[in-house]
Structures are given as structure tokens and as C-alpha cells.
Design a protein around this motif. Structure first.
Motif: not given
Length: 311
Positions: A167-174, A257-260, A308-311
Motif C-alpha cells: 500500500f502507498t500510505v500517508a498520515a492524515p496530518s501529512y 495512516v491512510e491508503v492513497i 478511509a477517505k477515497a483517494g
């Protein structure tokens, strides 16, 4: 009816040739020197030719001995190999298994299973080597390895256990601060964490449902040789990472973290057990391989994730 070859005498002769000594052969074969000497004499009488020229200080093959030596040596080696293969299948598992496993996967998935394995096989011990680097099983003397990847063609024997998504991921804050990439090429504008042991460590590859492909060269402040090492910086919102599920799955489930790029897929690898080529494996190696094949898929079963939010 023709008599069978004197296999015992041929094997003893081969051992004398190998060690260049009747006494050495007798010691290694746990026989008396007289028994070894009689076997060689018996063979000489049967063949009607002297095989050694013997003096008090020197033992040398005759021409007839040279001609017989290679075949006798192969006969001994084949006999030992056949016996070892049979023993490998029949002897109860015991002894040391050298196992190489990626570091985080070994700590999280393999090490917790070992107490149960040791209880089932009390005479087997495990040398667990933890490293994300790909070890040379044959050159470094390993019995088995766990590898998480799409394996290249090789002479090694691979047993596929289960898939391992990435998965490609990032923190909500980022994402709040820098925005959410919607195409892989957007990653060139973001801070990304690099992992040294990808098959192409400086490129991330993606494909979407339409078959479009994209590759991006990540750039950022951190490059690691163990995926777990990026987690503190990732959760702190300092960049984007591309990681396997066994490392990042819990952080996705917790919302840390969220999947983007959810419309894009990375090349999916799998968990494999890999062993060197050759004949039947020793019972101790077979026992550990079967145990891990039975237990690892359940241990690594994916947990439900939060939406998670759609991305």
C-alpha cells in the motif's frame, strides 16, 4: 548366474584411495586395519590385478588402481547419497535448521510461532537469521528462507504460501498539510521514504484498472534497509511510504495512516518458503517448512480496516 560386484570391497577401496591410508580408512569406517586390508586383497584377487604398490612409507595406485579409483569413488558417493536420502525421510526430526527471514516479518510473524514448534519438535533447534537483505542460501549455508516478493527464476525451490499486498500510505496530518496525490506521478512533488531492498529500490511502479502504467522515483529525507524503520516518521506526518501489509496493516486499521492512490495497484508480492535445490530435505527442515506453511497464513490474516477517505 554371474556374481554381484563386491560393493563393500569397492567402497573400502575408494575410502583408502581418498585417505591414501589403510589405517585412516579403517579409522573412518570404524573397522580394523586387517578388515580393510583383506577387503582390498579380496578385490585384487577377484580382478586379477594389483591395485596398490605398498611400502612401509608410501602407498601408490597402480595403473589398474587408477582405472578403478574413479568408478569406485562414484559408487561410494552414490551409495552414501542414497542412504542419506532414505534416512532423511525416515529419521525423526532432530538437529539445527538455519532459517533466514526478513527482519520485521520474522519478529512479528515467525518468532511468535516458534514456541509451538519447539513444543512439537523438542529435538529441533532453529538459527533464526533476521535481515531484509537477500541471503545466498547455498553460499551461506542456510537450509531455508522466507522471501516476500515476486521471485525471479532461479534454481532454488520455492513454495508459495499466500499473497502480500502493498500500500502507498500517508498520515492524515501529512495529507492535510501537503494535499492528497491522485496520480502516481504526483508523488514526484511529495516527500517519500525509500526502501533499499525493493527489486527496483529507486522506483515505485503502479498499474490501474485501465492498464495504464506509471513509475515514479521517490525522493525524501529518509532511506532505510528495514521497512519498520519508516513508521515513526510516517506516522509523524513527514512523508509518504510504500509498504507491505504486515508492516503497515495495523496503522491503516487504527487510522494512524491512510491508503492513497487506491485506484492504482502496486505489483503484489507473495510470501514464499525457499530452499536450496537437491534431493529430499532432512526431516528437521521438512518439519519446519510444513509447520510454517500451515501456521503463517493464519497468523498473517488481514485484519478488518477502518473506512478511509477515497483517494
Amino acid at each position: 548366474m554371474a556374481k554381484l560386484p563386491d560393493f563393500e570391497a569397492l567402497a573400502i577401496f575408494a575410502k583408502v584411495v581418498e585417505l591414501r591410508s589403510f589405517a585412516g580408512a579403517a579409522s573412518e569406517l570404524t573397522m580394523s586395519k586387517a578388515t580393510v586390508s583383506k577387503a582390498v586383497t579380496r578385490l585384487e584377487e577377484r580382478l586379477g590385478a594389483r591395485l596398490f604398490n605398498r611400502t612401509s612409507r608410501r602407498l601408490a595406485l597402480t595403473d589398474a588402481g587408477h582405472k578403478l579409483a574413479d568408478r569406485a569413488t562414484r559408487l561410494l558417493a552414490d551409495g552414501e547419497a542414497a542412504e542419506n536420502e532414505a534416512l532423511a525421510q525416515s529419521v525423526a526430526p532432530r538437529g539445527l535448521v538455519r532459517l533466514a527471514v526478513p527482519m520485521t516479518f520474522g519478529i512479528k510473524a515467525v518468532a511468535p510461532l516458534l514456541p509451538e514448534f519447539f513444543e512439537a519438535y523438542p529435538e529441533v533447534s532453529v538459527d533464526l537469521h533476521l535481515s531484509d537483505a537477500t541471503v545466498d542460501l547455498i553460499g551461506e549455508g542456510f537450509d531455508m528462507a522466507v522471501r516476500i516478493a515476486r521471485l525471479p527464476d532461479s534454481s532454488l525451490i520455492a513454495r508459495r504460501l499466500f499473497t502480500m499486498p502493498r500500500f502507498t500510505v500517508a498520515a492524515p496530518s501529512y495529507l492535510k498539510k501537503h494535499g492528497r496525490p491522485t496520480h502516481p506521478m504526483h508523488l514526484a512533488e511529495h516527500k517519500c521514504f525509500a526502501y533499499a531492498y525493493l527489486s527496483t529500490p529507486n522506483l515505485w511502479h503502479y498499474t490501474n484498472a485501465a492498464g495504464e502504467q506509471a513509475s515514479v522515483r521517490p525522493g525524501g529525507q529518509l532511506r532505510v534497509n528495514n521497512g519498520e524503520a519508516v513508521m515513526p516518521s510516517l506516522i509523524a506526518g513527514l512523508g509518504i511510504a510504500e509498504l507491505p501489509e504486515f508492516i503497515v496493516g495495523e496503522a491503516i486499521s487504527s487510522g494512524a495512516v491512510e491508503v492513497i492512490l487506491k485506484d492504482w495497484k502496486q505489483a503484489e508480492g507473495a510470501v514464499h518458503l525457499v530452499t536450496p535445490p537437491g534431493g529430499p530435505r532432512p526431516a528437521r527442515v521438512e518439519a519446519l517448512a510444513d509447520f510454517l506453511a500451515a501456521k503463517l497464513p493464519g497468523t498473517c490474516k488481514r485484519k478488518p480496516q477502518k473506512r478511509a477517505k477515497a483517494g
